[in-house]
Scaffold this motif. Structure first.
Motif, PDB file in Angstrom:
ATOM      1  N   LEU A  87      -7.211  11.197   5.542  1.00  0.00           N
ATOM      2  CA  LEU A  87      -7.817  10.261   6.487  1.00  0.00           C
ATOM      3  C   LEU A  87      -7.874   8.857   5.901  1.00  0.00           C
ATOM      4  N   CYS A  88      -8.177   8.778   4.602  1.00  0.00           N
ATOM      5  CA  CYS A  88      -8.233   7.476   3.943  1.00  0.00           C
ATOM      6  C   CYS A  88      -6.883   6.775   4.012  1.00  0.00           C
ATOM      7  N   ILE A  89      -5.813   7.475   3.664  1.00  0.00           N
ATOM      8  CA  ILE A  89      -4.473   6.892   3.707  1.00  0.00           C
ATOM      9  C   ILE A  89      -4.133   6.446   5.119  1.00  0.00           C
ATOM     10  N   HIS A  90      -4.403   7.322   6.085  1.00  0.00           N
ATOM     11  CA  HIS A  90      -4.046   7.029   7.476  1.00  0.00           C
ATOM     12  C   HIS A  90      -4.740   5.770   7.979  1.00  0.00           C
ATOM     13  N   PHE A  91      -6.053   5.701   7.823  1.00  0.00           N
ATOM     14  CA  PHE A  91      -6.794   4.564   8.379  1.00  0.00           C
ATOM     15  C   PHE A  91      -6.579   3.299   7.557  1.00  0.00           C
ATOM     16  N   LEU A 126      -3.773   2.386   6.051  1.00  0.00           N
ATOM     17  CA  LEU A 126      -2.496   1.829   6.480  1.00  0.00           C
ATOM     18  C   LEU A 126      -2.565   1.308   7.921  1.00  0.00           C
ATOM     19  N   ALA A 127      -3.384   1.938   8.747  1.00  0.00           N
ATOM     20  CA  ALA A 127      -3.470   1.536  10.153  1.00  0.00           C
ATOM     21  C   ALA A 127      -4.181   0.197  10.328  1.00  0.00           C
ATOM     22  N   ALA A 165       0.821  -1.201   0.000  1.00  0.00           N
ATOM     23  CA  ALA A 165       0.000   0.000   0.000  1.00  0.00           C
ATOM     24  C   ALA A 165       0.862   1.261   0.000  1.00  0.00           C
ATOM     25  N   ARG A 166       1.919   1.272   0.803  1.00  0.00           N
ATOM     26  CA  ARG A 166       2.794   2.456   0.839  1.00  0.00           C
ATOM     27  C   ARG A 166       3.429   2.711  -0.516  1.00  0.00           C
ATOM     28  N   PHE A 167       3.931   1.651  -1.157  1.00  0.00           N
ATOM     29  CA  PHE A 167       4.556   1.829  -2.463  1.00  0.00           C
ATOM     30  C   PHE A 167       3.523   2.305  -3.485  1.00  0.00           C
ATOM     31  N   SER A 168       2.314   1.787  -3.404  1.00  0.00           N
ATOM     32  CA  SER A 168       1.248   2.228  -4.293  1.00  0.00           C
ATOM     33  C   SER A 168       0.952   3.712  -4.103  1.00  0.00           C
ATOM     34  N   PHE A 169       0.915   4.163  -2.844  1.00  0.00           N
ATOM     35  CA  PHE A 169       0.631   5.569  -2.573  1.00  0.00           C
ATOM     36  C   PHE A 169       1.763   6.471  -3.064  1.00  0.00           C
ATOM     37  N   LEU A 170       3.013   6.026  -2.894  1.00  0.00           N
ATOM     38  CA  LEU A 170       4.135   6.801  -3.418  1.00  0.00           C
ATOM     39  C   LEU A 170       4.072   6.883  -4.937  1.00  0.00           C
TER      40      LEU A 170
END
Length: 266
Positions: free
Chosen positions: A232-236, A238-239, A185-190
């Motif tokens: 908020l979407c990214i934060h939750f 990934l959480a 998910a992190r790589f996708s967001f980057l």
């Protein structure tokens, strides 16, 4: 646009840009469920600006580290993991840029049908479910190699097919090369950062040729709401992704695709 339309469109864009559920599919639902007119290109640019701001703020430390490490590598001070990550993000962006440039008119003219979007939701949703169930591993984004970046980059080009979901297909590919859920998910967001910048740049160029006056209040509000909802979407996401996995999104995609097929073709 009234404030309700601005709010709904901004929140839809902010959340669906990063969840693996396809923003194009959800933006189709808005006119289906309402009597609103098309929001226009200027407002689309504002919404993408909000999403871009959110992901850059959230990953500001990673972005700074990648830029700093890349500059150090170019000046001969050595290559560390952040420089490699920056290189993989860059390489994984090239396929979607090249294919999008060549096939832009074909995609815009022939592929934005509800049938293609519905089938893409279902097919690529099931593929995401398989990757999450069978293929995920334990590698982080700092353990990628050239082959992995190429595979994820080619997969990202499939997101040019409406309904695929850029985040969904890149997370799928990342899981298939052995990344864990959070790293995928992190790589996708980057990866979304250069894509949104390039897509927003093209839209801005188109917008420059339009003489219509802009509703600046709507654009500012749309940018803010899109940015807040995207953050908020990214934060939750990934959480909670380690606990919830991808299967709830797979089920949602299949049901949404089936519902769109029912509405438009049965």
């Amino acid at each position: 646009m009234d404030w309700l339309q601005i709010t709904v469109l901004a929140i839809v864009q902010g959340f669906t840009e990063f969840l693996p559920i396809s923003s194009s599919a959800h933006l189709i639902l808005v006119p289906v469920l309402t009597a609103w007119q098309d929001q226009g290109l200027a407002f689309d640019v504002a919404l993408h600006l909000g999403s871009l701001s959110a992901v850059m703020i959230y990953f500001r430390r990673e972005i700074f580290s990648m830029i700093n490490s890349s500059l150090n590598a170019l000046s001969g001070k050595g290559v560390d993991r952040d420089a490699w990550l920056a290189l993989w993000v860059t390489l994984a962006t090239l396929p979607v840029c090249a294919i999008g440039f060549v096939l832009h008119d074909v995609i815009e003219g022939y592929m934005r049908s509800t049938l293609i979007i519905s089938l893409s939701l279902i097919v690529f949703g099931l593929l995401l479910g398989y990757a999450d169930w069978k293929q995920r591993g334990s590698r982080s984004e700092y353990q990628l190699g050239l082959k992995d970046a190429i595979i994820i980059g080619l997969a990202q080009a499939l997101a040019l097919i409406p309904g695929t979901s850029r985040s969904g297909i890149t997370i799928t590919a990342a899981l298939m090369v052995g990344m864990n859920r959070e790293a995928a998910a992190r790589f996708s967001f980057l990866l979304s950062i250069p894509v949104i910048v390039l897509a927003g740049g093209l839209e801005t160029i188109k917008l420059a040729g339009q003489p219509d006056a802009m509703d600046w209040n709507a654009m500012i509000m749309g940018t803010l709401l899109s940015g807040i909802s995207a953050y908020l979407c990214i934060h939750f996401f990934l959480a909670f992704i380690r606990k919830i996995g991808m299967q709830p999104f797979v089920i949602y995609r299949v049901l949404l695709g089936a519902w769109l097929l029912w509405i438009f073709y049965f």
